[in-house]
Every structure is written in C-alpha cells, then in structure tokens.
Design a protein around this motif. Structure first.
Motif, PDB file in Angstrom:
ATOM      1  N   PHE A  38       0.858  -1.187   0.000  1.00  0.00           N
ATOM      2  CA  PHE A  38       0.000   0.000   0.000  1.00  0.00           C
ATOM      3  C   PHE A  38       0.891   1.233   0.000  1.00  0.00           C
ATOM      4  CE2 PHE A  38      -2.533   3.184   2.498  1.00  0.00           C
ATOM      5  CZ  PHE A  38      -3.502   3.413   1.527  1.00  0.00           C
ATOM      6  N   ILE A  39       0.780   2.034  -1.057  1.00  0.00           N
ATOM      7  CA  ILE A  39       1.572   3.257  -1.190  1.00  0.00           C
ATOM      8  C   ILE A  39       0.632   4.446  -1.023  1.00  0.00           C
ATOM      9  CG2 ILE A  39       3.114   4.604  -2.656  1.00  0.00           C
ATOM     10  CD1 ILE A  39       3.829   2.019  -4.129  1.00  0.00           C
ATOM     11  N   LEU A  40       0.917   5.281  -0.014  1.00  0.00           N
ATOM     12  CA  LEU A  40       0.076   6.435   0.276  1.00  0.00           C
ATOM     13  C   LEU A  40       0.866   7.717   0.042  1.00  0.00           C
ATOM     14  CD1 LEU A  40      -2.704   7.354   1.467  1.00  0.00           C
ATOM     15  CD2 LEU A  40      -1.551   7.475   3.684  1.00  0.00           C
ATOM     16  N   PHE A 128       6.166  -0.473   8.081  1.00  0.00           N
ATOM     17  CA  PHE A 128       5.676   0.892   7.861  1.00  0.00           C
ATOM     18  C   PHE A 128       6.857   1.803   7.582  1.00  0.00           C
ATOM     19  CE2 PHE A 128       4.556   5.198   8.986  1.00  0.00           C
ATOM     20  CZ  PHE A 128       3.289   5.334   8.442  1.00  0.00           C
ATOM     21  N   PHE A 129       6.730   2.617   6.530  1.00  0.00           N
ATOM     22  CA  PHE A 129       7.804   3.526   6.130  1.00  0.00           C
ATOM     23  C   PHE A 129       7.211   4.896   5.806  1.00  0.00           C
ATOM     24  CE2 PHE A 129       8.945  -0.773   5.109  1.00  0.00           C
ATOM     25  CZ  PHE A 129      10.272  -0.886   5.506  1.00  0.00           C
ATOM     26  N   GLY A 130       7.540   5.900   6.641  1.00  0.00           N
ATOM     27  CA  GLY A 130       7.183   7.257   6.276  1.00  0.00           C
ATOM     28  C   GLY A 130       6.301   8.008   7.239  1.00  0.00           C
ATOM     29  N   LYS A 131       5.407   8.789   6.668  1.00  0.00           N
ATOM     30  CA  LYS A 131       4.580   9.731   7.426  1.00  0.00           C
ATOM     31  C   LYS A 131       3.436   9.020   8.131  1.00  0.00           C
ATOM     32  CE  LYS A 131       1.733  13.867   6.929  1.00  0.00           C
ATOM     33  NZ  LYS A 131       1.236  14.921   6.042  1.00  0.00           N
ATOM     34  N   THR A 178      11.715  11.187  -0.102  1.00  0.00           N
ATOM     35  CA  THR A 178      11.029  10.218  -0.965  1.00  0.00           C
ATOM     36  C   THR A 178      11.971   9.093  -1.378  1.00  0.00           C
ATOM     37  OG1 THR A 178       9.610  11.996  -1.801  1.00  0.00           O
ATOM     38  CG2 THR A 178       9.656   9.941  -3.068  1.00  0.00           C
ATOM     39  N   ASP A 179      13.203   9.446  -1.762  1.00  0.00           N
ATOM     40  CA  ASP A 179      14.192   8.445  -2.171  1.00  0.00           C
ATOM     41  C   ASP A 179      14.582   7.548  -0.991  1.00  0.00           C
ATOM     42  OD1 ASP A 179      14.094   9.698  -4.605  1.00  0.00           O
ATOM     43  OD2 ASP A 179      15.999  10.764  -4.355  1.00  0.00           O
ATOM     44  N   LEU A 180      14.775   8.161   0.176  1.00  0.00           N
ATOM     45  CA  LEU A 180      15.209   7.411   1.355  1.00  0.00           C
ATOM     46  C   LEU A 180      14.165   6.388   1.776  1.00  0.00           C
ATOM     47  CD1 LEU A 180      17.382   7.147   3.623  1.00  0.00           C
ATOM     48  CD2 LEU A 180      16.011   8.797   4.937  1.00  0.00           C
ATOM     49  N   LEU A 181      12.923   6.800   1.850  1.00  0.00           N
ATOM     50  CA  LEU A 181      11.859   5.872   2.245  1.00  0.00           C
ATOM     51  C   LEU A 181      11.735   4.719   1.252  1.00  0.00           C
ATOM     52  CD1 LEU A 181       9.088   8.397   3.366  1.00  0.00           C
ATOM     53  CD2 LEU A 181      10.553   7.009   4.845  1.00  0.00           C
ATOM     54  N   SER A 203       4.441   5.271   3.092  1.00  0.00           N
ATOM     55  CA  SER A 203       3.653   6.484   3.299  1.00  0.00           C
ATOM     56  C   SER A 203       4.518   7.727   3.067  1.00  0.00           C
ATOM     57  CB  SER A 203       3.088   6.481   4.725  1.00  0.00           C
ATOM     58  OG  SER A 203       2.295   7.600   4.968  1.00  0.00           O
ATOM     59  N   HIS A 204       4.398   8.314   1.899  1.00  0.00           N
ATOM     60  CA  HIS A 204       5.265   9.427   1.526  1.00  0.00           C
ATOM     61  C   HIS A 204       4.822  10.748   2.153  1.00  0.00           C
ATOM     62  CE1 HIS A 204       7.885   7.379  -1.242  1.00  0.00           C
ATOM     63  NE2 HIS A 204       6.864   6.873  -1.904  1.00  0.00           N
TER      64      HIS A 204
END
Length: 494
Positions: A38-40, A128-131, A178-181, A203-204
């Motif tokens: 799931f990409i948010l 989970f990765f991000g915001k 964005t690249d790091l996540l 989650s960007h």
C-alpha cells in the motif's frame, strides 16, 4: 427518492457494531494470504497523473503503467479531506467521528485498532515507512508493524531524521525523503522472511506543501502553466452571488487557502503548481522502483499493489487551494490498483470507493474476516466484475472546524452518482446542492431551486440518519491548550 432510500438502507446494513472492535482476527476459509503493498501519498489530487490528460505536460510514466496494467478508480473519495483524520480512517476503517481523530491535533484516544494488527496476528510481516501524522503522535513505533520507520508530524523533504524501530538516525548530504523511504522499503522487502506473507505500507511526505522536488527534478517544468478552472474567477467578480455560493467561499479567496493570498504569500499559482508537479516526479519514480523489485523477484503477478492519496487538492476551483472542503478536487483521491492474478488491467470502474474500504480490501485478500466495526467494503469485486457483490451507491463526508484554519466551517455532506449535498454547521450561510451530471464543475448551487427541495430534504435526512446510526451526533471535541499559532499541546482528556 426510492433509489436514494434504498442505497442509504444498504449502506446502513454495512455499518455494524460499535466504534472499537476485538483485535483477535477471524480467518476466512480456504483463503491463501496475499502479499500486499500500500503506497500512500499526501495531497495528491485525483487527476494529476499523466494518463488522465488533466495537465498535458505532466509525466508520470510509472503511475501510467500501473493504471494500464491494473485499474484506475476515478470516483474514490475520502471521508474527511485532511491528513490526520483521513489516515486514521484508512488504518481503522472508520469515520472520523468514530475514531475521533477529527483534525491534525486531536490525539489518538488510545483504544483504536489498526487493520495491520490483524495481519500481524495471522503471521504477516508488516512494515511501515514514512509519514504517520495521526493526531499529535510523534515518531514512536505503532501497533501492527513488525518493522517501523517514521518521523514526527509533517517531516521535512531534505535531511530527515527517521525513528527506525525505536532508534533515531539523522541523514545528511541532501538526503531526499522520498528516495530514502523507497530505498529502505525495498531493502526491507529484500531482507524479509521469504516464508511469510508481507504487507508493506509506504507512506510518503510528498506531495505536501511547501513543495520541494528532488534536485534532479527541479526546473523540469519551469515556465509551464495550467488551464485555470471554470470557477477560478467567480468569487473575485462577485458572480458567486448569482451562482448562489455561500459567502464563506468568497471570503476565503484572500485567506491562507485562497488563490489571492496562497499560504499568506504572493506567489503565482502556476509557479506553485510547477513545484507540486516536480515534487510528484519523485513519487512516480518510487512507484517504479517498487514495481521493478516485484518483477525482479517474480512477485509482480500475485502481489496486490494499491496506490492512493490521503486527500485531494484544489488548484483554483471556487477560488480555493489546498483541501478540507467537500468539492470534488478536495475530496477525490487517486486510487490505482494492480494484481494480474486477480483481474485484467486497463479498466476504469466508475463505482464509488472510499478510504474506509482499504482495510476491508486488504483483510479480505489476507484471508481475515472483516471486523464488525468497519463499515467499508472490499473493492476487489468491482475489479473482478462481480456484479452480485455489494457496491457503494453514496458516500458521506464530514469535516470539523479547526482553530488554526477558521476559514472553513464544519460540514457534513453526501454524494450520490448525480447529486452532492453540503450541510454547514455553526455558520450563518446557505447550504449547497449540485447536480454533478449536468454541472460537473459544481458551479450552480441548486439549494434554493423549487424543484430540488425534495432531493435536498431527502439527502439532509440521510446525513442525519448516517450520523445517528454510526454514533456521530456529538462532535468529539478534544481538550487542547493553545500557546501560540500552530503550537498545540493536549492533556489527554477527551
């Protein structure tokens, strides 16, 4: 009216139980768990992708490919067009008044269950990765995820600090978030336990304002312009009175969210859109990186990939920018879904879907029975062409007035395939009713038309019935202490 009453009755048949459910998952029989990604994204408007043609110069080849090989659902809506409430609705499968994270400051009540918790309990690896940004939460690991990487609040575009499973790491040298996540997410996939199914939530931060593209994309669209919407000048000329728009819409033109004073700055709207689109390019490359990994590993046919935005974004419609309101550009979000093993690609189903359907969809593909406290439905039957499966015939909407952004009032709304009704709370102004089939730009407010009074009355009653049956008749206030602009602290009471 009979059709409207029937669809509302169907919706209420889906709404079961109380606001909080048992975290013990119940398995469906003979269901093989499916890998899910799931990409948010943040503030990604539903039609700002290359293949839609909305912005002729915008290039999103990886999103285009995802749509061509999968599905694009153009009628996808959020229940609240705001970061924290929408993200909470995605993770809990509940409306804002149920999970009570009604704005970007309201704290988590502490008794919520996130759908990845059910996946974890049946053996999924969950990352989970991000915001996160749900209420006032910081960057600490949350339930339901075996691997965690996040940052507090909105985060930053360059040189972020990530909390990785409880340990914070600061990144330098112009590291782009964005690249790091994306890099960390793919590394996690590559090092996972290959014997277990996985669920990855990427989650960007992008494309949230203020927009900052990756350095390699800066200047790509310099000087480009968009076609301003039909309603851009209506509040400026005073024509909104003839169109019967509410006064608050016209007043907002010179506010933080108005086109004449965007974010209290005097920037040109075309320049800001260029920054937005250049920032989106990093997200598109992220999608491509994830899909390339799946193909390399032979997982691209069987993995369910879902791409979605947490809320929409207006670029001049009704003289507004940003989100919060119930106009189409604000409440609609992109939804791209791909899984060749499940359905053929290149389809564009017209059925309405909401963010509360994400949890039920993922749980169904994991072989987990949907909890009673989730009113949404899986949208996979829409993609597979199952005409006997239930589909949503209306969506309901809620937004609660915010202290820092008082320009937008509390609103409750309902949308069918043809009509949209907005009922405002705590403001002396007119409500709104639009015929979307004959007026897709929502230009002509029909709220005072004699021949539309039965429709307005029926939809108003339906909104109250929805709130009553889902225990939303009381606004869930949270106790916060205001020190200065933009600085909230809460004391835990609610």
């Amino acid at each position: 009216m009979r059709i409207l009453k029937t669809t509302v009755l169907f919706f209420f048949c889906l709404v079961l139980g109380n606001a909080y459910g048992n975290t013990e998952p119940e398995l469906l029989k003979k269901k093989k768990p499916r890998n899910v990604i799931f990409i948010l994204t943040d503030d990604h408007r539903f039609d700002y992708m290359g293949f839609t043609g909305k912005v002729p110069w915008l290039e999103t080849p990886n999103m285009d490919k995802l749509a061509a090989e999968g599905a694009y659902l153009p009628n996808t809506f959020v229940t609240t067009s705001l970061c924290s409430p929408s993200r909470a609705s995605i993770l809990t499968g509940q409306f804002s008044h149920s999970h009570t994270i009604v704005d970007n400051q309201a704290p988590d009540p502490g008794n919520l269950t996130y759908f990845p918790q059910y996946l974890e309990k049946v053996g999924y690896q969950t990352g989970f990765f991000g915001k996160w940004h749900m209420g006032d939460h910081g960057d600490e690991p949350q339930p339901g995820f075996t691997h965690w990487e996040s940052f507090p609040g909105q985060g930053v575009y360059y040189n972020p600090t990530l909390n990785i499973n409880g340990k914070r790491t600061k990144y330098q040298d112009s590291t782009y978030i964005t690249d790091l996540l994306t890099e960390h997410a793919v590394d996690w996939l590559d090092n996972r336990d290959k014997k277990k199914p996985f669920f990855m939530y990427l989650s960007h931060k992008a494309v949230h304002a203020g927009f900052k593209p990756a350095r390699r994309h800066k200047g790509k669209y310099k000087g480009k312009r968009i076609e301003l919407p039909a309603t851009y000048d209506q509040t400026k000329t005073g024509a909104y009175r003839d169109l019967k728009w509410p006064q608050w819409v016209a007043d907002q033109r010179i506010s933080w969210h108005g086109v004449d004073y965007m974010y209290h700055d005097n920037r040109d709207i075309h320049e800001m859109v260029v920054d937005y689109c250049e920032t989106l390019l990093g997200v598109d490359e992220s999608v491509g990186t994830v899909m390339e990994y799946l193909k390399k590993e032979g997982l691209d046919e069987s993995t369910l990939v879902i791409y979605m935005g947490d809320n929409g974004f207006s670029w001049g419609e009704h003289g507004l920018i940003d989100k919060r309101h119930f106009y189409e550009e604000s409440v609609k979000v992109p939804l791209l879904v791909r899984c060749p093993e499940l359905f053929e690609g290149g389809i564009t189903p017209e059925q309405m879907v909401q963010n509360i359907d994400i949890g039920p969809t993922v749980l169904a593909e994991a072989g987990v029975k949907q909890p009673d406290n989730m009113p949404g439905v899986s949208f996979i039957p829409i993609l597979t062409g199952d005409t006997n499966a239930p589909s949503r015939k209306e969506v309901f909407y809620e937004y609660y007035w915010e202290y820092d952004f008082p320009m937008t009032p509390t609103v409750f709304g309902m949308r069918t395939d043809q009509y949209k009704y907005m009922k405002f709370q705590g403001i002396w102004d007119r409500n709104e009713l639009y015929d979307l089939k004959n007026d897709p730009d929502e230009m002509y407010n029909l709220i005072a038309d004699p021949d539309k009074q039965e429709i307005a009355k029926s939809m108003s009653i339906a909104i109250y019935d929805w709130l009553e049956k889902t225990k939303g008749m009381n606004i869930p206030l949270k106790k916060t202490v205001k020190y200065r602009f933009g600085d909230y602290k809460h004391r835990g009471e609610h």
